[in-house]
Scaffold this motif. Structure first.
Motif, PDB file in Angstrom:
ATOM      1  N   LEU A  45       0.831  -1.199   0.000  1.00 46.57           N
ATOM      2  CA  LEU A  45       0.000   0.000   0.000  1.00 46.57           C
ATOM      3  C   LEU A  45       0.868   1.252   0.000  1.00 46.57           C
ATOM      4  O   LEU A  45       0.635   2.181  -0.776  1.00 46.57           O
ATOM      5  CB  LEU A  45      -0.915  -0.026   1.222  1.00 46.57           C
ATOM      6  CG  LEU A  45      -2.076   0.929   1.273  1.00 46.57           C
ATOM      7  CD1 LEU A  45      -2.989   0.737   0.079  1.00 46.57           C
ATOM      8  CD2 LEU A  45      -2.848   0.711   2.553  1.00 46.57           C
ATOM      9  N   LEU A  46       1.888   1.275   0.832  1.00 46.12           N
ATOM     10  CA  LEU A  46       2.797   2.418   0.886  1.00 46.12           C
ATOM     11  C   LEU A  46       3.608   2.534  -0.394  1.00 46.12           C
ATOM     12  O   LEU A  46       3.888   3.639  -0.868  1.00 46.12           O
ATOM     13  CB  LEU A  46       3.716   2.317   2.100  1.00 46.12           C
ATOM     14  CG  LEU A  46       3.019   2.433   3.458  1.00 46.12           C
ATOM     15  CD1 LEU A  46       4.008   2.179   4.586  1.00 46.12           C
ATOM     16  CD2 LEU A  46       2.355   3.788   3.611  1.00 46.12           C
ATOM     17  N   GLN A  47       3.981   1.405  -0.982  1.00 52.52           N
ATOM     18  CA  GLN A  47       4.707   1.415  -2.256  1.00 52.52           C
ATOM     19  C   GLN A  47       3.835   2.000  -3.358  1.00 52.52           C
ATOM     20  O   GLN A  47       4.303   2.814  -4.154  1.00 52.52           O
ATOM     21  CB  GLN A  47       5.164  -0.003  -2.626  1.00 52.52           C
ATOM     22  CG  GLN A  47       5.953  -0.082  -3.901  1.00 52.52           C
ATOM     23  CD  GLN A  47       7.284   0.661  -3.815  1.00 52.52           C
ATOM     24  OE1 GLN A  47       7.887   0.734  -2.756  1.00 52.52           O
ATOM     25  NE2 GLN A  47       7.709   1.210  -4.921  1.00 52.52           N
ATOM     26  N   THR A  48       2.584   1.593  -3.407  1.00 50.90           N
ATOM     27  CA  THR A  48       1.651   2.122  -4.398  1.00 50.90           C
ATOM     28  C   THR A  48       1.500   3.633  -4.224  1.00 50.90           C
ATOM     29  O   THR A  48       1.510   4.378  -5.199  1.00 50.90           O
ATOM     30  CB  THR A  48       0.279   1.432  -4.276  1.00 50.90           C
ATOM     31  OG1 THR A  48       0.446   0.035  -4.460  1.00 50.90           O
ATOM     32  CG2 THR A  48      -0.697   1.973  -5.295  1.00 50.90           C
ATOM     33  N   LEU A  49       1.389   4.048  -2.993  1.00 48.34           N
ATOM     34  CA  LEU A  49       1.250   5.470  -2.704  1.00 48.34           C
ATOM     35  C   LEU A  49       2.476   6.255  -3.169  1.00 48.34           C
ATOM     36  O   LEU A  49       2.349   7.352  -3.717  1.00 48.34           O
ATOM     37  CB  LEU A  49       1.024   5.683  -1.204  1.00 48.34           C
ATOM     38  CG  LEU A  49       0.771   7.098  -0.739  1.00 48.34           C
ATOM     39  CD1 LEU A  49      -0.501   7.642  -1.362  1.00 48.34           C
ATOM     40  CD2 LEU A  49       0.669   7.143   0.770  1.00 48.34           C
TER      41      LEU A  49
END
Length: 101
Positions: A4-8
């Protein structure tokens, strides 16, 4: 969570939107801001909130790119502010505690 943080971290948005959101994080208050965008907050974790906010933001960005009359730049900035805060809380919760000196 890290996905999720990578996508963000890969999102590309106009600099003006990001700068406005960064400034707005100073006045962010989780309960009133998230209730306005997500409704009921009972048992809402940071990763769930971030995932829901990212869905809203994707829709807002599509409206922006399509130049839709219903697009609200103010709402877009508010959602980005909430995303930044929730991501920071998620990072803080998942980062290892510093070793005692």
């Amino acid at each position: 969570m890290t996905d999720l943080l990578q996508t963000l971290s890969t999102l590309k948005r106009p600099r003006l939107l990001i700068n406005a959101a960064r400034i707005g994080t100073a006045d962010y208050r989780r309960t009133p801001h998230l209730e306005r965008h997500l409704g009921d907050l009972s048992n809402l974790t940071h990763d769930t909130a971030l995932r829901l906010l990212m869905d809203i933001e994707l829709d807002l960005n599509a409206q922006r790119e399509s130049r839709m009359a219903a697009y609200s730049v103010a709402r877009h900035v508010e959602v980005l502010i909430a995303m930044m805060h929730e991501a920071r809380c998620l990072r803080d919760a998942t980062s290892p505690a510093p070793a005692p000196a």
